[in-house]
Design an enzyme around this catalytic site. Sequence first.
Site, short mmCIF file in Angstrom:
data_model
loop_
_atom_site.label_atom_id
_atom_site.label_comp_id
_atom_site.label_asym_id
_atom_site.label_seq_id
_atom_site.Cartn_x
_atom_site.Cartn_y
_atom_site.Cartn_z
NE ARG A 57 -2.85 0.27 3.38
CZ ARG A 57 -2.30 0.84 4.47
NH1 ARG A 57 -1.99 2.12 4.47
NH2 ARG A 57 -2.08 0.13 5.57
CE1 TYR A 109 -16.58 13.37 -15.95
CE2 TYR A 109 -15.16 13.22 -14.02
CZ TYR A 109 -16.06 12.65 -14.88
OH TYR A 109 -16.47 11.35 -14.69
CG ASP A 178 -8.67 17.18 -15.24
OD1 ASP A 178 -8.07 16.58 -16.15
OD2 ASP A 178 -9.72 16.74 -14.72
CE LYS A 203 -12.20 9.88 -19.25
NZ LYS A 203 -13.38 9.08 -19.15
C1 LIG Z 1 -11.57 15.87 -17.48
C2 LIG Z 1 -11.76 14.67 -16.61
N1 LIG Z 1 -11.15 14.63 -15.43
C3 LIG Z 1 -11.28 13.57 -14.61
C4 LIG Z 1 -12.05 12.49 -14.96
C5 LIG Z 1 -12.20 11.34 -14.00
O1 LIG Z 1 -11.45 10.27 -14.46
P1 LIG Z 1 -11.77 8.72 -14.11
O2 LIG Z 1 -13.02 8.37 -14.84
O3 LIG Z 1 -10.54 8.04 -14.58
O4 LIG Z 1 -11.96 8.63 -12.63
C6 LIG Z 1 -12.70 12.48 -16.18
C7 LIG Z 1 -13.53 11.32 -16.58
O5 LIG Z 1 -14.29 11.38 -17.53
C8 LIG Z 1 -12.56 13.61 -17.03
O6 LIG Z 1 -13.19 13.67 -18.21
#
Ligand SMILES: Cc1ncc(COP(=O)(O)O)c(C=O)c1O
Length: 379
Positions: A57, A109, A178, A203
């Site tokens: 962990r 998001y 992000d 992604k």
């Molecule tokens: C811009 C963005 N940030 C964060 C996330 C969250 O990622 P995860 O689905 O891998 O938890 C997403 C998911 O669609 C996203 O589009």
Amino acid sequence: MSSHDEKSRITNSLATTVVHAGLDKAQQGRAFSQGPAFASTFHLSGEVENGHHQYARFHNPTWDSLEQALAELEEGASLVFPSGMAAGAAVMTSFVESGDTIMLQSDGYYATRAYAEAFLSKFGVTIKAVPTLELINQDYSTVKLVFVESPSNPLLDVIDIAALAEKAHASGCLLAIDNTTLTPLGQQPLKLGADISMCSDTKALNGHSDVVFGHVATKNQELYEAMLLWRKLSGNIPGPMETWLVHRGLATLDMRLERMTNNAQILAEWLEQHPKVKMTRYPGLNNDPSHRLATQQMSHFGFIISFDLGNKKNADQFLANSKLIFEATSFGGVHTMAERRARWGTDQVSEGLIRLSVGCENVEDLKQDLSQALELVSS
Ligand SMILES: Cc1ncc(COP(=O)(O)O)c(C=O)c1O
């Protein structure tokens, strides 16, 4: 024999870095990649300081390899997480205290805002959400952290990261970006002045729609230690198999992005001219509101196109009639996928808005499929 480390010193391009980064030193008879280290614990004799790998962990050799690769791409120390949301939660939770304010996007998001509002506000953290294009005009004097995605998803507005970093830092506020829609090959937030770069590797970075994963990177030791401690104590850790798969996917990231972004540019220009398409957003279009800033701070325009077919019926008809496009709520994979974003009821978008994530297929095949599906849209 020269070591892998010696060889990688001649690397000038991130396209080469993604292929080599994080691999072990070349050794006679050894595989290039060691495979996942399936372990819950490690031999640890005597004092605990004697071993870096103590308990799984805390650390894992498979994480180490990928984190080393990501650190090279991001130019900051990296930490891996079991999802983009776990990485985002580490950013929003690990160093923010009761009484602090976090600034988020109202058009970013949805789950990022939902997490902050559901969990952080319970502990006395104030959450403010403003539209992407208004972020630069905000007062950051009482804000601890501003956490935003650029380009925003799904409407692809771009913020000037260097200008926002300067403004936030002048007020003692931290900036986290992000970078999911671009990956470190499209934009390096730390180089532009951000304190933290975060990415959902679910992604494009992994790119094969088979793993949920995330990472953060920072040059700030204090932030790194806080996020490391949060991961260790909350147990938000990725499995070695997923980590290894992401490292494997990373090797082809530049190649995939080259195809996906070239395809996206061609399709965006074509969609923009199509009589059934009411509006097209793609930062690579000369007349797109994001184009000027995107040209300055991004090294590719991405693979996401958002376009409007006017209403729900048209959008549903288009998706139902496409033969090649997977209808799915994700982006960045090798397969082209699309969805009508308003179906979730969480984004402030029009009923006919399609988010199209362009994949690696042949662009003429994609154009043909889009064309026949649009032909069948009634208005
Ligand atoms: C811009 C963005 N940030 C964060 C996330 C969250 O990622 P995860 O689905 O891998 O938890 C997403 C998911 O669609 C996203 O589009």
